[in-house]
Scaffold this motif. Structure first.
Motif, mmCIF file in Angstrom:
data_model
loop_
_atom_site.group_PDB
_atom_site.id
_atom_site.type_symbol
_atom_site.label_atom_id
_atom_site.label_comp_id
_atom_site.label_asym_id
_atom_site.label_seq_id
_atom_site.Cartn_x
_atom_site.Cartn_y
_atom_site.Cartn_z
ATOM 1 N N UNK A 91 -54.341 -51.770 -1.402
ATOM 2 C CA UNK A 91 -54.002 -51.438 -0.004
ATOM 3 C C UNK A 91 -55.143 -50.638 0.602
ATOM 4 N N UNK A 92 -55.317 -50.712 1.951
ATOM 5 C CA UNK A 92 -56.392 -49.936 2.594
ATOM 6 C C UNK A 92 -56.161 -48.438 2.431
ATOM 7 N N UNK A 93 -57.277 -47.731 2.217
ATOM 8 C CA UNK A 93 -57.217 -46.273 2.063
ATOM 9 C C UNK A 93 -57.104 -45.636 3.449
ATOM 10 N N UNK A 94 -56.016 -44.936 3.799
ATOM 11 C CA UNK A 94 -55.903 -44.326 5.132
ATOM 12 C C UNK A 94 -56.936 -43.242 5.376
ATOM 13 N N UNK A 95 -57.363 -42.556 4.326
ATOM 14 C CA UNK A 95 -58.407 -41.528 4.504
ATOM 15 C C UNK A 95 -59.696 -42.163 4.951
ATOM 16 N N UNK A 96 -60.026 -43.311 4.319
ATOM 17 C CA UNK A 96 -61.242 -44.019 4.696
ATOM 18 C C UNK A 96 -61.158 -44.459 6.160
ATOM 19 N N UNK A 103 -67.525 -40.421 4.066
ATOM 20 C CA UNK A 103 -67.118 -41.826 4.090
ATOM 21 C C UNK A 103 -67.704 -42.600 2.908
ATOM 22 N N UNK A 104 -68.961 -42.285 2.525
ATOM 23 C CA UNK A 104 -69.575 -42.974 1.398
ATOM 24 C C UNK A 104 -68.879 -42.654 0.084
ATOM 25 N N UNK A 105 -68.288 -41.483 -0.026
ATOM 26 C CA UNK A 105 -67.626 -41.089 -1.268
ATOM 27 C C UNK A 105 -66.148 -41.443 -1.284
ATOM 28 N N UNK A 106 -65.639 -42.054 -0.239
ATOM 29 C CA UNK A 106 -64.202 -42.395 -0.167
ATOM 30 C C UNK A 106 -64.035 -43.901 -0.281
ATOM 31 N N UNK A 107 -63.187 -44.418 -1.271
ATOM 32 C CA UNK A 107 -62.973 -45.866 -1.413
ATOM 33 C C UNK A 107 -62.207 -46.398 -0.213
#
Length: 516
Positions: free
Chosen positions: A318-323, A243-247
């Motif tokens: 836009x929000x990152x769905x992976x995050x 999570x810390x490495x994903x925008x």
């Protein structure tokens, strides 16, 4: 040979000289013997044969073996001549006319028992024989009574078999019902004691069984929870790193107003799932409900930010769905970790509490073992009694609703026409022969006792002196006439004796013809 012939002549001469004595003895013995025979009542015998056919297919299927059937038939045969049954026979026949008191009834029953024979022949064939020789009855009445006795015994033979089975089955069912009711009360009391014990000591721990079994199950569950906690913590660490490495925001235009973002969609799905859990009856303290609500709470912040960006119309991206997906997985892992930690704490507290109670009351394990043992014993007895009752009920249905035993009369009770005892013609003849022989024997013995010399040689033999001559008897005409007259009288006495014998024989056969 001449000596033997001489002795025979001497014996005949001695008997002839005492012929009236011989005739008198013969008459006396004949009268006494024939009178005794006349006083003996005729006994008539009736017979019947009955065949017992046993069903073998259905009884064998439910455990009624041929040996048991044979034992039942043997029991019926033995009890057929019991006092109670013979009293019924006496009451149903003309023998009841001989009964005026209980003593008379007992005497008639004993006589009847001695006159009845029940013989088991081969191939399930029974022969029933009864004899009637009541002195106060006529020949026809005795013959009728013998037939009636056999017919009543046949009826009792069938009744005893059917009624005996029903009575025995009814008594067995009554006994089993009473025992089942008693065992049911005891079983309920044992169950109540077990429930009270479990509510007091074992309601804290999961599973079933004794205290030791539940403690072992709790320890195994505690070990599994610890493994789940370690696994969840490791997974959370990895997810947080990702999570810390994903925008959180990707470059591009923001979502249109009124369009739900990923967080809002997840919240809607979780709320629908929460509604389903509550519809099942689960409370807010259930671990799955707690976990679902925790995920919803964590996603509300993301949903608020999504709505704020949509309302402001900003163009920061836009929000990152992976995050968002990583945040949802982290929330789910945290909820699972919290539920496992809560369950671990609960089990630890319950185990400590139960261990404290065991220490305070060391007889808990022994008490539970005793309660379980008593309950198991009563439960086995109760189940066995239920099985026995159903088996007896099934046997009763087979015995009463099906023709398990079929009685077929091969020979109906015979109608006797000739008495079996006494054999009156033979006895009359024997009395006549014996009387004549006794008369001759008395005359001969008396001749031996008196010192007379019927011949010249006999006189020489006894005295040892020579006999010079003998003088023959010279009879006058009057003496000859008297001798002839006496000879006629003797013949008349003998003829009268023979005529009396013939009359008695004719009377006997005439009486037999009246019975037929």
């Amino acid at each position: 040979m001449d000596g033997l012939y001489e002795q025979l002549r001497i014996a005949i001469h001695q008997v002839w000289r005492r012929r009236w004595l011989a005739m008198a003895v013969a008459w006396g013995l004949c009268l006494a013997g024939w009178l005794a025979i006349a006083l003996i009542p005729n006994s008539y015998e009736s017979k019947s044969r009955v065949y017992v056919q046993m069903q073998t297919i259905l009884p064998n299927q439910i455990g009624i073996t041929p040996a048991e059937r044979q034992n039942d038939l043997f029991r019926v045969k033995q009890t057929l001549t019991s006092t109670a049954n013979l009293e019924r026979v006496v009451r149903r026949t003309d023998l009841n006319n001989q009964v005026a008191s209980e003593r008379d009834l007992a005497r008639e029953v004993e006589k009847l028992r001695n006159s009845i024979k029940v013989v088991a022949q081969q191939d399930n064939l029974f022969e029933i024989t009864a004899t009637s020789g009541v002195s106060g009855f006529s020949n026809a009445q005795n013959a009728k009574t013998a037939t009636a006795i056999v017919q009543n015994l046949l009826d009792l033979f069938v009744e005893e078999n059917l009624a005996g089975d029903r009575q025995e089955t009814g008594q067995s069912l009554s006994f089993l019902d009473e025992e089942i009711r008693r065992r049911e009360v005891q079983l309920q009391e044992a169950e109540q004691r077990r429930v009270e014990f479990e509510q007091r000591f074992m309601g804290l721990l999961p599973g079933e069984g004794s205290v030791q079994q539940r403690m072992s199950a709790a320890r195994m569950e505690l070990a599994n929870l610890e493994q789940q906690i370690v696994s969840s913590q490791s997974a959370l660490t990895g997810l947080r790193s990702q999570l810390g490495a994903t925008p959180a925001i990707l470059p591009g235009s923001a979502p249109a107003p009124g369009v739900a973002g990923p967080a809002s969609a997840q919240i809607a799905s979780l709320e629908a799932q929460l509604g389903q859990l509550r519809a099942r009856g689960w409370t807010d303290q259930h671990p799955d409900v707690i976990q679902t609500r925790a995920q919803i709470d964590r996603l509300r912040a993301d949903a608020d930010r999504e709505r704020a960006r949509g309302a402001g119309g900003g163009a920061g991206g836009i929000p990152n769905p992976t995050h968002a997906s990583l945040r949802a997985m982290i929330a789910e892992r945290e909820a699972q970790l919290a539920a496992a930690q809560a369950r671990k704490n609960q089990l630890s507290n319950d185990m400590q509490q139960l261990a404290g109670r065991q220490a305070a009351e060391p007889g808990v394990v022994a008490e539970q073992a005793r309660l379980n043992r008593d309950y198991d014993v009563l439960k086995r007895q109760y189940d066995r009694l239920l099985e026995d009752r159903e088996r007896v009920r099934l046997r009763s249905d087979v015995q009463t609703r099906t023709d398990a035993v079929t009685f077929r009369i091969i020979d109906p009770p015979s109608q006797p026409t000739v008495p079996v005892a006494p054999n009156r013609p033979l006895l009359l003849t024997l009395v006549l022969v014996v009387a004549l022989g006794a008369g001759v024997a008395v005359a001969f013995v008396l001749g031996q006792l008196q010192t007379t010399f019927p011949t010249q040689g006999r006189l020489e033999q006894v005295t040892g002196l020579p006999v010079l001559g003998t003088v023959s008897e010279v009879l006058t005409a009057r003496a000859k006439s008297l001798r002839r007259q006496r000879l006629v009288w003797l013949g008349g006495a003998g003829g009268a004796l023979a005529a009396g014998y013939a009359v008695l024989i004719l009377v006997e056969f005439w009486q037999r013809s009246t019975v037929a």
